[in-house]
Design an enzyme around this catalytic site. Sequence first.
Site, PDB file in Angstrom:
ATOM      1  N   ASP A  42       4.105   2.455  10.646  1.00 51.13           N
ATOM      2  CA  ASP A  42       3.723   3.757   9.690  1.00 51.13           C
ATOM      3  C   ASP A  42       2.378   4.229   9.671  1.00 51.13           C
ATOM      4  OD1 ASP A  42       6.035   2.566   8.830  1.00 51.13           O
ATOM      5  OD2 ASP A  42       5.513   2.327   6.787  1.00 51.13           O
ATOM      6  N   ASP A  43       2.202   5.444   9.036  1.00 50.61           N
ATOM      7  CA  ASP A  43       1.175   5.990   8.831  1.00 50.61           C
ATOM      8  C   ASP A  43       0.557   6.948   9.819  1.00 50.61           C
ATOM      9  OD1 ASP A  43       1.646   4.844   6.296  1.00 50.61           O
ATOM     10  OD2 ASP A  43      -0.166   3.636   6.532  1.00 50.61           O
ATOM     11  N   HIS A  97       7.540  10.013   6.202  1.00 46.35           N
ATOM     12  CA  HIS A  97       6.989   9.103   5.509  1.00 46.35           C
ATOM     13  C   HIS A  97       5.904  10.125   4.390  1.00 46.35           C
ATOM     14  CE1 HIS A  97       5.594   5.332   4.379  1.00 46.35           C
ATOM     15  NE2 HIS A  97       4.444   5.208   4.966  1.00 46.35           N
ATOM     16  N   HIS A 107       1.387  10.174   1.120  1.00 46.25           N
ATOM     17  CA  HIS A 107       1.599   8.905   1.152  1.00 46.25           C
ATOM     18  C   HIS A 107       1.107   8.468  -0.424  1.00 46.25           C
ATOM     19  CE1 HIS A 107       0.994   4.652   2.014  1.00 46.25           C
ATOM     20  NE2 HIS A 107       1.723   4.833   3.271  1.00 46.25           N
ATOM     21  N   HIS A 125       1.400  -0.795  11.415  1.00 47.72           N
ATOM     22  CA  HIS A 125       0.838   0.409  10.922  1.00 47.72           C
ATOM     23  C   HIS A 125      -0.016   1.003  12.309  1.00 47.72           C
ATOM     24  CE1 HIS A 125       1.372  -1.255   6.892  1.00 47.72           C
ATOM     25  NE2 HIS A 125       1.659   0.201   6.523  1.00 47.72           N
TER      26      HIS A 125
END
Length: 303
Positions: free
Chosen positions: A123-124, A174, A178, A270
């Site tokens: 993620d991210d 995503h 966020h 991440h």
Amino acid sequence: MAERGRIPQQPYGPGGQGPYGWDGGPGRRRSAPQGVAIALAVAVVVLAAVVSAVVAPGPGKRSAAGAPKAPHGSARPGAGSTGGGGDGKSGGTATPGGGYPVVPDSIVHAAETPGKAVNITIDDGPDPVWTPQVLQVLRKHHVHATFCMIGPQARDNPALVRAVVAGGHRLCDHTVHHDEGMDKKPVAYQESEILDALNMIEKASGGARVYYYRAPGGAFTPPSRAFAAQHGLRPLGWNVDTEDYQRKGVATIVGTVKYEIGNGPTILFHDGGGDRSQTVAALDQTLTWLQQQGYAFSFPQVD
């Protein structure tokens, strides 16, 4: 109240008058002699009935409005399914607009590969420092993963997005900002977070398919899940949160996976949001351990 799908009847003429410009009440606007007027009225009614029988549409033909009737229960393009609750239960399969694949709006955790398999999700990112290192670890272990990308990160690093796709990995939306509190904000805001990020990721990737939508912090709502599914994005959850972003040490990250793997197959790491050196080292060790335990590596289910 008119039945759904039918055109409601309208009053005759201005003020709700009858078909001949009068309200049909007894003794209203009749001319003498009454017998001739009545005979003419009867003739007109008969003639209208004959014409109506000749031109009426048969089964399967267009309605009077000139448009074919939709099948019972079908939805217009872009209409959302009703969705379910925050527990991820589906309210049905969404009917997407814009040519997107049809996917369920329930939150998926299961792996496509049957049996003992896990899904690695990242993620991210993408991040110009850490994403290449994550990709290198994945190549070393011959593992494919799902990268849940933040829209502006993808927009600013298109070469990395294309490297992810070229490596056989999958893309996930995503959102733009966020925002872990987006489930408390208007639906229009939630939709823009999803759609704007989707457009950024698709453009950066050169048009590669984006398979999933993961809400930041799990901030899913029934409308956001339905909207994502309408755009071909399967809502994606997780079972094991490594909490690598807290940087408690490589051994702690790996230990979390070992302790929580019984929760289910989808593991969360991440590659963005800060120093991910511990993540890179922990991912390497985690993949080694999973392979030693006999796990296969898969993608989350889409359909």
